[in-house]
Design a protein around this motif. Structure first.
Motif, PDB file in Angstrom:
ATOM      1  N   UNK A   1       0.812  -1.219   0.000  1.00 13.42           N
ATOM      2  CA  UNK A   1       0.000   0.000   0.000  1.00 13.42           C
ATOM      3  C   UNK A   1       0.843   1.265   0.000  1.00 13.42           C
ATOM      4  N   UNK A   2       2.132   1.154  -0.233  1.00 15.65           N
ATOM      5  CA  UNK A   2       3.032   2.295  -0.054  1.00 15.65           C
ATOM      6  C   UNK A   2       2.744   3.445  -1.022  1.00 15.65           C
ATOM      7  N   UNK A   3       2.220   3.137  -2.198  1.00 19.98           N
ATOM      8  CA  UNK A   3       1.999   4.182  -3.202  1.00 19.98           C
ATOM      9  C   UNK A   3       0.596   4.776  -3.137  1.00 19.98           C
ATOM     10  N   UNK A   4      -0.253   4.252  -2.253  1.00 18.94           N
ATOM     11  CA  UNK A   4      -1.648   4.687  -2.215  1.00 18.94           C
ATOM     12  C   UNK A   4      -1.839   5.872  -1.275  1.00 18.94           C
ATOM     13  N   UNK A   5      -2.814   6.737  -1.612  1.00 18.41           N
ATOM     14  CA  UNK A   5      -3.158   7.822  -0.699  1.00 18.41           C
ATOM     15  C   UNK A   5      -4.002   7.262   0.450  1.00 18.41           C
ATOM     16  N   UNK A   6      -4.280   8.110   1.449  1.00 17.45           N
ATOM     17  CA  UNK A   6      -4.936   7.635   2.664  1.00 17.45           C
ATOM     18  C   UNK A   6      -6.268   6.949   2.414  1.00 17.45           C
ATOM     19  N   UNK A   7      -7.148   7.572   1.611  1.00 17.84           N
ATOM     20  CA  UNK A   7      -8.467   6.996   1.365  1.00 17.84           C
ATOM     21  C   UNK A   7      -8.354   5.678   0.602  1.00 17.84           C
ATOM     22  N   UNK A   8      -7.557   5.694  -0.467  1.00 19.34           N
ATOM     23  CA  UNK A   8      -7.390   4.484  -1.274  1.00 19.34           C
ATOM     24  C   UNK A   8      -6.753   3.373  -0.461  1.00 19.34           C
ATOM     25  N   UNK A   9      -5.807   3.730   0.395  1.00 21.33           N
ATOM     26  CA  UNK A   9      -5.111   2.725   1.195  1.00 21.33           C
ATOM     27  C   UNK A   9      -6.086   1.930   2.050  1.00 21.33           C
ATOM     28  N   UNK A  10      -7.034   2.595   2.702  1.00 19.09           N
ATOM     29  CA  UNK A  10      -7.984   1.884   3.555  1.00 19.09           C
ATOM     30  C   UNK A  10      -8.875   0.954   2.738  1.00 19.09           C
ATOM     31  N   UNK A  53       1.268 -15.826   6.083  1.00 18.71           N
ATOM     32  CA  UNK A  53       1.400 -14.612   5.291  1.00 18.71           C
ATOM     33  C   UNK A  53       2.404 -13.691   5.984  1.00 18.71           C
ATOM     34  N   UNK A  54       3.371 -13.184   5.217  1.00 19.06           N
ATOM     35  CA  UNK A  54       4.314 -12.195   5.738  1.00 19.06           C
ATOM     36  C   UNK A  54       4.039 -10.865   5.050  1.00 19.06           C
ATOM     37  N   UNK A  55       3.837  -9.825   5.838  1.00 21.69           N
ATOM     38  CA  UNK A  55       3.534  -8.491   5.333  1.00 21.69           C
ATOM     39  C   UNK A  55       4.626  -7.533   5.772  1.00 21.69           C
ATOM     40  N   UNK A  56       5.362  -6.981   4.829  1.00 21.28           N
ATOM     41  CA  UNK A  56       6.403  -5.996   5.144  1.00 21.28           C
ATOM     42  C   UNK A  56       5.777  -4.603   5.171  1.00 21.28           C
ATOM     43  N   UNK A  57       6.074  -3.845   6.217  1.00 20.07           N
ATOM     44  CA  UNK A  57       5.572  -2.481   6.331  1.00 20.07           C
ATOM     45  C   UNK A  57       6.468  -1.679   7.264  1.00 20.07           C
ATOM     46  N   UNK A  58       6.390  -0.357   7.160  1.00 20.28           N
ATOM     47  CA  UNK A  58       7.059   0.507   8.136  1.00 20.28           C
ATOM     48  C   UNK A  58       6.030   1.304   8.926  1.00 20.28           C
ATOM     49  N   UNK A  59       4.751   0.954   8.757  1.00 19.69           N
ATOM     50  CA  UNK A  59       3.643   1.679   9.361  1.00 19.69           C
ATOM     51  C   UNK A  59       2.998   0.832  10.450  1.00 19.69           C
ATOM     52  N   UNK A  60       3.092   1.267  11.710  1.00 15.47           N
ATOM     53  CA  UNK A  60       2.576   0.482  12.822  1.00 15.47           C
ATOM     54  C   UNK A  60       1.062   0.340  12.755  1.00 15.47           C
ATOM     55  N   UNK A  61       0.348   1.372  12.306  1.00 14.94           N
ATOM     56  CA  UNK A  61      -1.107   1.261  12.237  1.00 14.94           C
ATOM     57  C   UNK A  61      -1.526   0.233  11.198  1.00 14.94           C
ATOM     58  N   UNK A  62      -0.836   0.227  10.073  1.00 19.28           N
ATOM     59  CA  UNK A  62      -1.092  -0.778   9.030  1.00 19.28           C
ATOM     60  C   UNK A  62      -0.795  -2.174   9.561  1.00 19.28           C
ATOM     61  N   UNK A  63       0.327  -2.322  10.244  1.00 21.84           N
ATOM     62  CA  UNK A  63       0.702  -3.619  10.823  1.00 21.84           C
ATOM     63  C   UNK A  63      -0.345  -4.081  11.820  1.00 21.84           C
ATOM     64  N   UNK A  64      -0.814  -3.167  12.655  1.00 20.62           N
ATOM     65  CA  UNK A  64      -1.770  -3.543  13.700  1.00 20.62           C
ATOM     66  C   UNK A  64      -3.118  -3.937  13.090  1.00 20.62           C
ATOM     67  N   UNK A  65      -3.559  -3.198  12.066  1.00 22.29           N
ATOM     68  CA  UNK A  65      -4.858  -3.501  11.454  1.00 22.29           C
ATOM     69  C   UNK A  65      -4.863  -4.848  10.740  1.00 22.29           C
ATOM     70  N   UNK A  66      -3.751  -5.187  10.077  1.00 26.01           N
ATOM     71  CA  UNK A  66      -3.766  -6.323   9.157  1.00 26.01           C
ATOM     72  C   UNK A  66      -3.186  -7.614   9.719  1.00 26.01           C
TER      73      UNK A  66
END
Length: 353
Positions: A159-168, A186-199
C-alpha cells in the motif's frame, strides 16, 4: 510451521533474522533499510543468505549446512511486489495465467477463471493494467500469486503508493480476499505500525538487520523491548528512568524531578527508560488522590482530524496526551495553562537500548 533462521552480510548491515510462524499474518515492521525486503527475497529465493536455514513444514527451502537451496519456482512461495509488477502488454487474464506458465491448458483455464471470480475481477479479463484502478491492479497481482497455490504468501509494502483513502479501501479488500482464499502463513512488510496492527495477527520488529522482538500485536504495543521498538510503534512519551525501589508488583521510578509508580518489574539492563502511550495519559482540571498525578503547564493544543494532542510540561519532562475531539477537558486546556496530568501506573512499560 514456517521457520526462518538466517544470516547475511550486506554493505550497510549484518542481517540476523529468526522467527517462526504457524498460521495467520505476521507483519515485519522496521525503518527503511533495516532488512525487511531482503528477508522476503531470501525466503523467495531471489537471493540467498550466507548461512542458516529456511523451512516449511519440515521441508528445507534453504539450508547452508546441508547445502540445500531450492530454485525459486520450487519453493511454492507467492510474492506480491511493492509495485505489483504486472506486465503492461498483457491482459488481466494473461497476467494471471502467466503464474501457471501455460495459457492454453484447460486445467489452467479453469484455475484462472476460478481465481478471477474469487478476487472479483469478472468482466475485466481483457483489460490491460493501465485500464485498472489501483485496487483492481492489486487484486490482479494477488490473483496471479494465489493461482499457483503457494505455501506461503509474501506481501512487500503493498500500500506504499496509495493515498490515505485508497489505502484503507485496498487494505479492506486485501485482508478480505486473504481470509477467504488463503489459510497459510502470510508475511507483510511495512514501516507503518497502524497498518501492521490492522492487518496482522503478530508483529516482528527488525532493527539494523536483526530481529529484536516477535509477539502478538498487543504485546508489541504494551511491552516493546527496545527504545527503537517503542519509537517505531509510535510511542510519543519515552523518558530515561532510574529505579528507586522494586518490590512485588510495583516499581518506584525517578524521571528527572518526577517520582512515578509503575506496575511491573523492570528488566535488569542499563540505560533504562519508561514509556506510556499518549492516549493513556489523562488531563485533569483539579488534583486528585490517584497515584501519578502531577501539576503541569499546558504549552500547546494541536488540533487533529479525529483527536487533539495536548502538550503538557511537568518540570523538565514533556508529555503528549491524545484527547478525543469531543472531550470537555479540551476547552479547559485551551483556557487554562495550569492543570494536572495523570499517568495510569498499569500503562507504563519499561524498555532499554
Amino acid at each position: 510451521m514456517f521457520e526462518v533462521n538466517i544470516r547475511k552480510k550486506l554493505p550497510q548491515l549484518d542481517m540476523n533474522i529468526a522467527f517462526t510462524l504457524k498460521k495467520g499474518v505476521l507483519a515485519i515492521l522496521g525503518t527503511s533499510g533495516c532488512g525487511k525486503t531482503m528477508t522476503l527475497k531470501c525466503i523467495a529465493g531471489i537471493t540467498n543468505p550466507d548461512s542458516g536455514y529456511i523451512s516449511n513444514n519440515g521441508i528445507y527451502l534453504y539450508n547452508s549446512e546441508k547445502k540445500i537451496s531450492l530454485n525459486p519456482h520450487k519453493r511454492k512461495v507467492g510474492y506480491v511486489f511493492q509495485n505489483y509488477a504486472l506486465f503492461p502488454h498483457m491482459t488481466v487474464y494473461q497476467n494471471i495465467s502467466y503464474g501457471l506458465g501455460l495459457f492454453n491448458s484447460s486445467k489452467n483455464n479453469t484455475a484462472v477463471s476460478d481465481i478471477i471470480n474469487r478476487v472479483r475481477l469478472n468482466g475485466l479479463e481483457k483489460r490491460y493494467p493501465h485500464q485498472l484502478s489501483g485496487g483492481q491492479q492489486q487484486r490482479c497481482a494477488l490473483a496471479r500469486t494465489l493461482v499457483t497455490d503457494p505455501e506461503i504468501l509474501l506481501l512487500d509494502e503493498p500500500f506504499s503508493a496509495a493515498d490515505g483513502h485508497t489505502k484503507h479501501i485496498l487494505e479492506s479488500e486485501l485482508i478480505e480476499i486473504i481470509k477467504s482464499n488463503f489459510h497459510k502463513p502470510v508475511l507483510l512488510v511495512t514501516h507503518n505500525i497502524e497498518e501492521a496492527y490492522r492487518l496482522s495477527d503478530r508483529i516482528m520488529i527488525i532493527e539494523h538487520g536483526t530481529t529484536v522482538q516477535t509477539a502478538s500485536k498487543k504485546e508489541i504495543i504494551d511491552h516493546p523491548k527496545t527504545l527503537n521498538a517503542a519509537r517505531i510503534t509510535g510511542c510519543k512519551n519515552i523518558f530515561p528512568a532510574d529505579i528507586i525501589s522494586s518490590s512485588g508488583k510495583e516499581t518506584i521510578i525517578k524521571c528527572s524531578e518526577m517520582t512515578i509508580r509503575a506496575i511491573g518489574k523492570p528488566p535488569k539492563k542499563n540505560n533504562l527508560h519508561i514509556g506510556v502511550r499518549a492516549h493513556y495519559i489523562n488531563i485533569l482540571p483539579t488534583e486528585t488522590s490517584q497515584p501519578n498525578t502531577y501539576p503541569c503547564r499546558i504549552s500547546e493544543v494541536i488540533e487533529g482530524i479525529f483527536s487533539t494532542t495536548v502538550i503538557a510540561e511537568c518540570g523538565s519532562n514533556t508529555f503528549r496526551a491524545e484527547i478525543s475531539k469531543n472531550a470537555p477537558i479540551l476547552d479547559i486546556c485551551r483556557k487554562n495553562k495550569k492543570l494536572f496530568i495523570h499517568i495510569p501506573s498499569d500503562k507504563i512499560f519499561f524498555t532499554s537500548e
